[in-house]
Design a protein around this motif. Sequence first.
Motif: not given
Length: 257
Positions: A91-99, A235-246
């Motif tokens: 599963t892809g998760n989009d992150f917007h960092p703090l500036k 934007t950065a995109v991080i992937l996580s296993d379906p059985d270990r979702s955020w």
Amino acid sequence: MSGSQQSLSFVHANTPDARAACEALIARYGNAPFDEANVIIALGGDGFLLQILNETMNSGKRVYGMNRGSVGFLMNDFRVDNLHERVAIATGNDFHPLKMTATDVHGAEFTALAMNEVSLFRQSHQAAKLKVTVDDKIRLEELICDGVMVATPAGSTAYNFSAHGPILPLESPLLALTPVSAFRPRRWRGALLPNKVTVDIHVLEVEKRPVNAVADHTEVKSVVSVRIAQSQDRTAVILSDPDRSWSDRILAEQFTN
């Protein structure tokens, strides 16, 4: 994306475990050049993953981390087998960092991005004395403390949580404003803020009470003011296993000792 379309590049932290894991994976899957790969496999701990996320910002590359560090909250479990299949269903998760935009005592301005949090800390034995404004409205005229931070949902389980700040679900449109050892107001425990706001922190009594500012791993010494806002164009995109979702990770973290 199917396994045949995945182009994997392996990177590792500078530790024996991460290096050995990287060698084992390259022996099995080969290694595409970093610039040409569409998926980066990061081997190490959370700090290393944050570094890679910063390097891949706005590149379209997705980052799949596997834990070869200590805590590894942001990472997936390390396994050599079936990597293409794991990446394909992740599963892809989009992150917007703090500036962070920090101004030091010499008038120099520094900018840095933070995936976890932007923090201000006292630099000497004197407690910091700070003024906090949110969208140009003064919310704390005077905060006396060891420090204060603004944390993202991804960073809410890190230093923010250690400072007794709230854990934020990843999908929540919130930021955590959390003090470190607040002395005045003594009972102030922090605040939840919409992630669209701009937070300005002004250092009072700069010479007597010097303060440093840190955006993840970028530190600026002797600041007079710090502006913090979510970056909407990065934007950065991080992937996580379906059985270990955020959501599962954050829920589990709230029930651990």
